[in-house]
Design an enzyme around this catalytic site. Structure first.
Site, mmCIF file in Angstrom:
data_model
loop_
_atom_site.group_PDB
_atom_site.id
_atom_site.type_symbol
_atom_site.label_atom_id
_atom_site.label_comp_id
_atom_site.label_asym_id
_atom_site.label_seq_id
_atom_site.Cartn_x
_atom_site.Cartn_y
_atom_site.Cartn_z
ATOM 1 N N GLY A 1 0.834 -1.198 0.000
ATOM 2 C CA GLY A 1 0.000 0.000 0.000
ATOM 3 C C GLY A 1 0.861 1.237 0.000
ATOM 4 O O GLY A 1 1.473 1.589 1.019
ATOM 5 N N THR B 1 -0.077 3.999 -2.755
ATOM 6 C CA THR B 1 -0.933 5.054 -3.317
ATOM 7 C C THR B 1 -2.084 5.416 -2.377
ATOM 8 O O THR B 1 -2.706 4.542 -1.775
ATOM 9 C CB THR B 1 -1.501 4.581 -4.674
ATOM 10 O OG1 THR B 1 -0.429 4.043 -5.455
ATOM 11 C CG2 THR B 1 -2.149 5.725 -5.424
ATOM 12 N N GLU C 1 10.451 -4.260 -9.590
ATOM 13 C CA GLU C 1 9.037 -4.286 -10.006
ATOM 14 C C GLU C 1 8.885 -3.814 -11.461
ATOM 15 O O GLU C 1 8.183 -4.431 -12.263
ATOM 16 C CB GLU C 1 8.216 -3.385 -9.083
ATOM 17 C CG GLU C 1 6.755 -3.356 -9.457
ATOM 18 C CD GLU C 1 5.941 -2.394 -8.587
ATOM 19 O OE1 GLU C 1 6.325 -1.219 -8.474
ATOM 20 O OE2 GLU C 1 4.925 -2.835 -8.032
HETATM 21 C C1 LIG Z 1 -5.466 -1.683 -11.371
HETATM 22 C C2 LIG Z 1 -4.493 -0.895 -10.540
HETATM 23 C C3 LIG Z 1 -3.703 -1.562 -9.618
HETATM 24 C C4 LIG Z 1 -2.826 -0.832 -8.800
HETATM 25 N N1 LIG Z 1 -2.125 -1.490 -7.807
HETATM 26 C C5 LIG Z 1 -1.457 -0.757 -6.879
HETATM 27 C C6 LIG Z 1 -0.907 -1.385 -5.705
HETATM 28 O O1 LIG Z 1 -0.975 -2.603 -5.549
HETATM 29 N N2 LIG Z 1 -0.329 -0.594 -4.764
HETATM 30 C C7 LIG Z 1 -0.245 0.760 -4.890
HETATM 31 O O2 LIG Z 1 0.307 1.429 -3.995
HETATM 32 N N3 LIG Z 1 -0.741 1.389 -6.006
HETATM 33 C C8 LIG Z 1 -1.341 0.661 -6.976
HETATM 34 N N4 LIG Z 1 -1.899 1.284 -8.087
HETATM 35 C C9 LIG Z 1 -1.821 2.743 -8.187
HETATM 36 C C10 LIG Z 1 -0.995 3.233 -9.359
HETATM 37 O O3 LIG Z 1 0.364 3.060 -9.098
HETATM 38 C C11 LIG Z 1 -1.412 4.686 -9.583
HETATM 39 O O4 LIG Z 1 -2.736 4.699 -10.092
HETATM 40 C C12 LIG Z 1 -0.495 5.400 -10.510
HETATM 41 O O5 LIG Z 1 0.776 5.537 -9.951
HETATM 42 C C13 LIG Z 1 -1.052 6.793 -10.840
HETATM 43 O O6 LIG Z 1 -1.411 7.472 -9.678
HETATM 44 P P1 LIG Z 1 -2.836 8.192 -9.573
HETATM 45 O O7 LIG Z 1 -3.849 7.202 -10.022
HETATM 46 O O8 LIG Z 1 -2.993 8.737 -8.224
HETATM 47 O O9 LIG Z 1 -2.762 9.337 -10.655
HETATM 48 P P2 LIG Z 1 -2.510 10.894 -10.423
HETATM 49 O O10 LIG Z 1 -1.328 11.130 -9.556
HETATM 50 O O11 LIG Z 1 -3.805 11.514 -10.017
HETATM 51 O O12 LIG Z 1 -2.137 11.339 -11.908
HETATM 52 C C14 LIG Z 1 -3.145 11.401 -12.931
HETATM 53 C C15 LIG Z 1 -2.432 11.612 -14.263
HETATM 54 O O13 LIG Z 1 -1.725 12.859 -14.235
HETATM 55 C C16 LIG Z 1 -0.369 12.666 -14.590
HETATM 56 N N5 LIG Z 1 0.464 13.579 -13.803
HETATM 57 C C17 LIG Z 1 0.390 13.849 -12.466
HETATM 58 N N6 LIG Z 1 1.341 14.745 -12.116
HETATM 59 C C18 LIG Z 1 2.040 15.042 -13.242
HETATM 60 C C19 LIG Z 1 3.150 15.890 -13.528
HETATM 61 N N7 LIG Z 1 3.726 16.623 -12.590
HETATM 62 N N8 LIG Z 1 3.591 15.934 -14.804
HETATM 63 C C20 LIG Z 1 3.017 15.221 -15.785
HETATM 64 N N9 LIG Z 1 1.966 14.399 -15.565
HETATM 65 C C21 LIG Z 1 1.482 14.291 -14.307
HETATM 66 C C22 LIG Z 1 -0.057 11.225 -14.285
HETATM 67 O O14 LIG Z 1 0.988 10.761 -15.116
HETATM 68 C C23 LIG Z 1 -1.394 10.532 -14.564
HETATM 69 O O15 LIG Z 1 -1.453 10.161 -15.916
HETATM 70 C C24 LIG Z 1 -2.730 0.558 -8.957
HETATM 71 C C25 LIG Z 1 -3.510 1.223 -9.922
HETATM 72 C C26 LIG Z 1 -4.394 0.512 -10.697
HETATM 73 C C27 LIG Z 1 -5.253 1.250 -11.677
#
Ligand SMILES: Cc1cc2nc3c(=O)[nH]c(=O)nc-3n(C[C@H](O)[C@H](O)[C@H](O)COP(=O)(O)OP(=O)(O)OC[C@H]3O[C@@H](n4cnc5c(N)ncnc54)[C@H](O)[C@@H]3O)c2cc1C
Length: 383
Positions: free
Chosen positions: A119, A121, A241
């Site tokens: 965990g 995110t 990873e």
């Molecule tokens: C099916 C699934 C499984 C997952 N499994 C895990 C898990 O097991 N453990 C865990 O901890 N997380 C997990 N995740 C989370 C995943 O790592 C995040 O969804 C991912 O890192 C993106 O974070 P966010 O969704 O908060 O997007 P946000 O941070 O809200 O970003 C949204 C978009 O904006 C872009 N963005 C944001 N800031 C910038 C910037 N400064 N410059 C340019 N672009 C930007 C991002 O690239 C993204 O495309 C999972 C996600 C999914 C969908």
């Protein structure tokens, strides 16, 4: 190109042949966990190949795990249900105490204990991990954890979880990246004492969840490494990873190219195979070229990792190239199949949905480009 670890590939292919498309289609329809498949991988020792022999694993290099995951994906299966059992233990192996290692690693190696949830995110932090707010307050020999995580995959199928939380508020830490700690949470106890797990239904069958910690107690003995240094420990595990997930993308890409090629050779329209049209064959050839280039980068990153050299940029570049190559191959394969690509029984629409994830998780492409721009090329930081 000669594929590494041919014996591993052959053995994994044999195992996967027992889990054909119909198996994955049923699970996908029901959003069910591939229990039998994970059990078979565990029984044959594939999920413990990275654990050193002294703790009951096979002690093989990362390239061996990469080969196994690539073959699972090439066969039409999906390793995401359990790939984290291979590498999440790395944080315990690298930063845990001798006691923690002997307490947990042999049981993880045998499959008695599943450690496949991590965990990091949170809903409000997004990719800016230093803004996580889940807090572990120390109280004698325990931490009291309060907060929320999102997208914690496999939490319902894991006995332990690696949790990144704050132990010092961000504004009181020496630097934003300090004051975070890693706790090994025993989910079995936590579920009875303040942890709520809510599954999130997504466009793919991924067993992902959101977690609510309502004063969950975790013994201080479950702190990994030093308090406040957890962010660095999590970063240490990210290269492995990314390389392993890139290998899954390479496997997906090969699946799509194999399927597109056979279909283009077999399907006759206008009295000849559709593959004799350059409009059909060129995209497949392009997908192959892009995939081979990406596979070369994955191999390079894994080689650096296995020889103990820095590989952060290569791991990131490998993940980006492989996820884009598999996505292009997926789109090409779907297009090659015409209407049949949309039919469940061909497995293509399912794999198409599955491989799309890897441009977003575990790290979105933009963040990789930002890393390359600032860390590799020396361009100014944008955030
Ligand atoms: C099916 C699934 C499984 C997952 N499994 C895990 C898990 O097991 N453990 C865990 O901890 N997380 C997990 N995740 C989370 C995943 O790592 C995040 O969804 C991912 O890192 C993106 O974070 P966010 O969704 O908060 O997007 P946000 O941070 O809200 O970003 C949204 C978009 O904006 C872009 N963005 C944001 N800031 C910038 C910037 N400064 N410059 C340019 N672009 C930007 C991002 O690239 C993204 O495309 C999972 C996600 C999914 C969908």
């Amino acid at each position: 190109m000669t594929a590494s670890h041919p014996d591993i590939r052959e053995a994994v292919r044999r195992l996967c042949s027992r889990f054909p498309g119909g198996y994955w289609q049923r699970l996908d329809r029901e959003r069910a966990y591939p229990t039998e498949f994970v059990r078979a991988l565990t029984d044959e020792g594939w999920l413990s190949i990275l654990i050193p022999e002294e703790y009951g694993g096979a002690g093989l290099p990362l390239s061996a795990a990469a080969a196994a995951l690539e073959e699972i994906h090439r066969s039409g299966g999906n390793g995401a249900a359990c790939h984290a059992q291979m590498y999440t233990m790395g944080v315990v192996l690298r930063h845990g105490s001798d006691e923690q290692k002997s307490q947990w690693l042999p049981k993880i190696a045998s499959g008695e204990i599943r450690l496949q949830a991590f965990g990091v995110t949170e809903p409000s932090s997004g990719v800016d991990t230093t803004r996580i707010t889940t807090f572990a307050r120390r109280d004698g020999d325990r931490y009291i954890v309060r907060g929320q995580k999102i997208w914690t995959s496999r939490a319902e199928y894991s006995d332990l979880m690696v949790l990144l939380c704050r132990t010092t508020p961000r504004d009181q830490a020496a630097r934003p990246s300090e004051g975070m700690s890693v706790l090994l949470v025993d989910m079995r106890e936590a579920k009875a004492n303040g942890l709520t797990i809510r599954p999130i239904r997504t466009m793919l069958n991924h067993a992902t969840t959101e977690l609510f910690f309502d004063d969950v107690e975790v013994p201080t003995a479950n702190l990994i490494g030093e308090e406040g240094k957890g962010f660095r420990y999590i970063l240490d595990g990210m290269n492995a990873e990314r390389i392993l997930i890139a290998s899954e993308c390479i496997g997906d890409g090969r699946f799509f190219i194999d399927r597109a090629t056979s279909y283009a050779n077999e399907r006759e329209v206008f009295g000849r195979p559709i593959g004799s049209n350059q409009g059909v064959q060129f995209p497949i050839a392009r997908a192959h070229v892009q995939l081979e280039a990406a596979a070369g980068m994955v191999e390079r990153a894994a080689g650096l990792y296995d020889s103990g050299q820095p590989c952060g940029s290569e791991a990131n570049m490998a993940k980006m190239l492989a996820s884009e190559a598999s996505w292009f191959a997926a789109d090409t394969c779907l297009q090659t199949h015409g209407g049949f690509g949309f039919a469940e029984e061909y497995d293509i629409e399912r794999k198409f949905r599955e491989t799309r994830l890897y441009q977003t998780a575990p790290i979105p492409t933009n963040l990789i480009l930002s890393h390359v721009a600032t860390h590799v090329l020396g361009l100014p930081k944008s955030f």
